[in-house]
Design a protein around this motif. Structure first.
Motif, PDB file in Angstrom:
ATOM      1  N   ARG A  53      41.847  74.541  23.596  1.00 10.05           N
ATOM      2  CA  ARG A  53      41.590  74.553  25.030  1.00 10.05           C
ATOM      3  C   ARG A  53      41.288  75.950  25.567  1.00 10.05           C
ATOM      4  O   ARG A  53      40.451  76.109  26.437  1.00 10.05           O
ATOM      5  CB  ARG A  53      42.811  73.970  25.742  1.00 10.05           C
ATOM      6  N   LYS A  54      41.962  76.966  25.045  1.00  9.60           N
ATOM      7  CA  LYS A  54      41.864  78.298  25.648  1.00  9.60           C
ATOM      8  C   LYS A  54      41.299  79.378  24.725  1.00  9.60           C
ATOM      9  O   LYS A  54      41.089  80.498  25.166  1.00  9.60           O
ATOM     10  CB  LYS A  54      43.252  78.753  26.097  1.00  9.60           C
ATOM     11  N   ASN A  55      41.055  79.065  23.483  1.00  9.47           N
ATOM     12  CA  ASN A  55      40.725  80.111  22.516  1.00  9.47           C
ATOM     13  C   ASN A  55      39.466  80.892  22.873  1.00  9.47           C
ATOM     14  O   ASN A  55      39.436  82.104  22.749  1.00  9.47           O
ATOM     15  CB  ASN A  55      40.620  79.525  21.106  1.00  9.47           C
ATOM     16  N   SER A  56      38.418  80.244  23.344  1.00 11.81           N
ATOM     17  CA  SER A  56      37.190  80.977  23.672  1.00 11.81           C
ATOM     18  C   SER A  56      37.402  81.965  24.808  1.00 11.81           C
ATOM     19  O   SER A  56      36.940  83.107  24.748  1.00 11.81           O
ATOM     20  CB  SER A  56      36.069  80.008  24.031  1.00 11.81           C
ATOM     21  N   ALA A  57      38.103  81.532  25.851  1.00 12.74           N
ATOM     22  CA  ALA A  57      38.342  82.416  26.998  1.00 12.74           C
ATOM     23  C   ALA A  57      39.223  83.598  26.604  1.00 12.74           C
ATOM     24  O   ALA A  57      38.949  84.747  26.992  1.00 12.74           O
ATOM     25  CB  ALA A  57      38.976  81.636  28.140  1.00 12.74           C
ATOM     26  N   VAL A  58      40.255  83.341  25.833  1.00 12.93           N
ATOM     27  CA  VAL A  58      41.150  84.407  25.382  1.00 12.93           C
ATOM     28  C   VAL A  58      40.388  85.381  24.481  1.00 12.93           C
ATOM     29  O   VAL A  58      40.532  86.597  24.593  1.00 12.93           O
ATOM     30  CB  VAL A  58      42.381  83.817  24.651  1.00 12.93           C
ATOM     31  N   THR A  59      39.563  84.843  23.614  1.00  8.96           N
ATOM     32  CA  THR A  59      38.795  85.676  22.695  1.00  8.96           C
ATOM     33  C   THR A  59      37.852  86.612  23.451  1.00  8.96           C
ATOM     34  O   THR A  59      37.748  87.793  23.120  1.00  8.96           O
ATOM     35  CB  THR A  59      38.006  84.797  21.704  1.00  8.96           C
ATOM     36  N   LEU A  60      37.165  86.105  24.461  1.00  5.83           N
ATOM     37  CA  LEU A  60      36.276  86.964  25.251  1.00  5.83           C
ATOM     38  C   LEU A  60      37.069  88.094  25.897  1.00  5.83           C
ATOM     39  O   LEU A  60      36.647  89.255  25.866  1.00  5.83           O
ATOM     40  CB  LEU A  60      35.531  86.165  26.317  1.00  5.83           C
ATOM     41  N   GLN A  61      38.209  87.777  26.487  1.00  5.41           N
ATOM     42  CA  GLN A  61      39.012  88.813  27.133  1.00  5.41           C
ATOM     43  C   GLN A  61      39.466  89.868  26.126  1.00  5.41           C
ATOM     44  O   GLN A  61      39.467  91.068  26.422  1.00  5.41           O
ATOM     45  CB  GLN A  61      40.210  88.196  27.856  1.00  5.41           C
ATOM     46  N   LEU A  62      39.839  89.434  24.937  1.00  2.00           N
ATOM     47  CA  LEU A  62      40.246  90.377  23.898  1.00  2.00           C
ATOM     48  C   LEU A  62      39.062  91.251  23.466  1.00  2.00           C
ATOM     49  O   LEU A  62      39.207  92.463  23.307  1.00  2.00           O
ATOM     50  CB  LEU A  62      40.833  89.628  22.703  1.00  2.00           C
ATOM     51  N   PHE A  83      27.591  84.531  24.201  1.00  2.00           N
ATOM     52  CA  PHE A  83      27.925  84.891  25.576  1.00  2.00           C
ATOM     53  C   PHE A  83      27.288  83.900  26.544  1.00  2.00           C
ATOM     54  O   PHE A  83      26.138  83.515  26.400  1.00  2.00           O
ATOM     55  CB  PHE A  83      27.416  86.296  25.915  1.00  2.00           C
ATOM     56  N   ARG A  84      28.056  83.535  27.545  1.00  2.00           N
ATOM     57  CA  ARG A  84      27.547  82.676  28.612  1.00  2.00           C
ATOM     58  C   ARG A  84      27.065  83.566  29.749  1.00  2.00           C
ATOM     59  O   ARG A  84      27.511  84.696  29.898  1.00  2.00           O
ATOM     60  CB  ARG A  84      28.639  81.736  29.102  1.00  2.00           C
ATOM     61  N   ILE A  85      26.198  83.026  30.555  1.00  2.00           N
ATOM     62  CA  ILE A  85      25.665  83.806  31.677  1.00  2.00           C
ATOM     63  C   ILE A  85      26.804  84.275  32.584  1.00  2.00           C
ATOM     64  O   ILE A  85      26.777  85.377  33.123  1.00  2.00           O
ATOM     65  CB  ILE A  85      24.583  83.006  32.458  1.00  2.00           C
ATOM     66  N   ALA A  86      27.855  83.474  32.701  1.00  2.00           N
ATOM     67  CA  ALA A  86      29.002  83.833  33.538  1.00  2.00           C
ATOM     68  C   ALA A  86      29.761  85.039  32.987  1.00  2.00           C
ATOM     69  O   ALA A  86      30.452  85.727  33.738  1.00  2.00           O
ATOM     70  CB  ALA A  86      29.949  82.641  33.668  1.00  2.00           C
ATOM     71  N   ASP A  87      29.645  85.334  31.704  1.00  2.00           N
ATOM     72  CA  ASP A  87      30.321  86.490  31.106  1.00  2.00           C
ATOM     73  C   ASP A  87      29.657  87.793  31.512  1.00  2.00           C
ATOM     74  O   ASP A  87      30.247  88.867  31.402  1.00  2.00           O
ATOM     75  CB  ASP A  87      30.303  86.391  29.570  1.00  2.00           C
ATOM     76  N   GLY A  88      28.427  87.695  31.975  1.00  5.27           N
ATOM     77  CA  GLY A  88      27.640  88.877  32.291  1.00  5.27           C
ATOM     78  C   GLY A  88      28.265  89.805  33.307  1.00  5.27           C
ATOM     79  O   GLY A  88      28.198  91.028  33.159  1.00  5.27           O
ATOM     80  N   HIS A 145      24.951  74.015  25.349  1.00  5.80           N
ATOM     81  CA  HIS A 145      24.059  75.161  25.193  1.00  5.80           C
ATOM     82  C   HIS A 145      23.132  75.345  26.395  1.00  5.80           C
ATOM     83  O   HIS A 145      22.895  76.467  26.827  1.00  5.80           O
ATOM     84  CB  HIS A 145      23.256  75.030  23.892  1.00  5.80           C
ATOM     85  N   GLU A 146      22.623  74.270  26.931  1.00  4.71           N
ATOM     86  CA  GLU A 146      21.724  74.381  28.087  1.00  4.71           C
ATOM     87  C   GLU A 146      22.472  74.810  29.346  1.00  4.71           C
ATOM     88  O   GLU A 146      21.966  75.606  30.128  1.00  4.71           O
ATOM     89  CB  GLU A 146      21.007  73.052  28.313  1.00  4.71           C
ATOM     90  N   SER A 147      23.680  74.305  29.540  1.00  2.00           N
ATOM     91  CA  SER A 147      24.422  74.619  30.768  1.00  2.00           C
ATOM     92  C   SER A 147      25.115  75.971  30.714  1.00  2.00           C
ATOM     93  O   SER A 147      25.418  76.548  31.750  1.00  2.00           O
ATOM     94  CB  SER A 147      25.443  73.520  31.059  1.00  2.00           C
ATOM     95  N   GLY A 148      25.370  76.491  29.510  1.00  2.00           N
ATOM     96  CA  GLY A 148      26.087  77.758  29.384  1.00  2.00           C
ATOM     97  C   GLY A 148      25.245  78.989  29.629  1.00  2.00           C
ATOM     98  O   GLY A 148      25.776  80.078  29.818  1.00  2.00           O
ATOM     99  N   GLY A 149      23.947  78.828  29.610  1.00  2.05           N
ATOM    100  CA  GLY A 149      23.071  79.975  29.841  1.00  2.05           C
ATOM    101  C   GLY A 149      23.140  81.007  28.730  1.00  2.05           C
ATOM    102  O   GLY A 149      22.948  82.194  28.964  1.00  2.05           O
ATOM    103  N   HIS A 150      23.408  80.572  27.501  1.00  2.00           N
ATOM    104  CA  HIS A 150      23.589  81.491  26.369  1.00  2.00           C
ATOM    105  C   HIS A 150      22.397  82.399  26.124  1.00  2.00           C
ATOM    106  O   HIS A 150      22.563  83.487  25.574  1.00  2.00           O
ATOM    107  CB  HIS A 150      23.860  80.704  25.080  1.00  2.00           C
ATOM    108  N   THR A 151      21.210  81.976  26.496  1.00  2.00           N
ATOM    109  CA  THR A 151      20.023  82.796  26.236  1.00  2.00           C
ATOM    110  C   THR A 151      19.514  83.489  27.498  1.00  2.00           C
ATOM    111  O   THR A 151      18.472  84.127  27.465  1.00  2.00           O
ATOM    112  CB  THR A 151      18.890  81.940  25.637  1.00  2.00           C
ATOM    113  N   LYS A 152      20.254  83.386  28.582  1.00  2.00           N
ATOM    114  CA  LYS A 152      19.822  83.985  29.844  1.00  2.00           C
ATOM    115  C   LYS A 152      20.469  85.339  30.114  1.00  2.00           C
ATOM    116  O   LYS A 152      20.081  86.034  31.044  1.00  2.00           O
ATOM    117  CB  LYS A 152      20.106  83.024  30.990  1.00  2.00           C
TER     118      LYS A 152
END
Length: 188
Positions: A53-62, A83-88, A145-152
């Motif tokens: 449930r939380k591993n991706s979010a925790v990993t980004l923060q780390l 990376f998602r567009i929201a991580d930008g 993949h389309e909703s995450g904006g991985h390539t944007k």
């Protein structure tokens, strides 16, 4: 000037393999989201719902914490993730805080092709259990993949890589682009 290289885009495009080649070529530390997820997953254990449930979010923060430590020490590094567009915004904040330049590689390809690669990779075995998702459907894969904006995600100088056919990628040119970026003193 502080520098970070981001390697992002869709899964199954060769991001991790390329990031490790680039890190070796540039003699830079490379932090891969999947590798960090595996370490965290082992720490929590398979039975923990938090891993899934939380591993991706925790990993980004780390990853961002590690990158900040590198920048604070005046050291460059490579970060690789889908990376998602929201991580930008978080990444831009970090870069601004340390007046850092960024080179971003964005790996793309046809999503149907990538879904097949993803499934073949799972079927071949050897993937760490934190990455396995046997219930993933083609539709859920495409939607994620389309909703995450991985390539944007476009931060700093950006190089788009079409990973549809690995044989058609000029890896030497991509590695040279990383070398050129590291040798420059200013953002282009």
């Amino acid at each position: 000037m502080n520098k970070i290289i981001l390697i992002g885009g869709y899964c199954a495009t060769g991001k991790t393999t390329f990031s490790l080649r680039l890190a070796e070529r540039l003699q830079l530390p490379c932090f891969n989201k999947d590798h960090i997820k595996e370490v965290i997953g082992e720490g929590f254990g398979r039975e923990s719902a938090d891993v899934h449930r939380k591993n991706s979010a925790v990993t980004l923060q780390l990853m961002l914490h590690i990158a900040e430590r590198q920048l604070r020490a005046g050291k460059a590094c490579i970060l690789e993730s889908n990376f998602r567009i929201a991580d930008g915004e978080q990444i831009k904040t970090l870069l601004g805080k340390y007046d850092s330049a960024c080179l971003t590689y964005v790996f793309t390809a046809d999503l149907d092709l990538l879904y097949n690669r993803y499934r073949q990779r799972e079927a071949a075995g050897g993937r760490h259990w934190v990455h396995l998702n046997p219930d993933e459907t083609r539709e859920s894969f495409l939607y994620a993949h389309e909703s995450g904006g991985h390539t944007k995600l476009r931060i700093g100088e950006t190089i788009q890589v079409d990973a549809t056919d690995f044989a058609n990628i000029d890896f030497e040119a991509l590695l040279r682009a990383g070398e050129n970026f590291m040798q420059r003193n200013t953002i282009t």
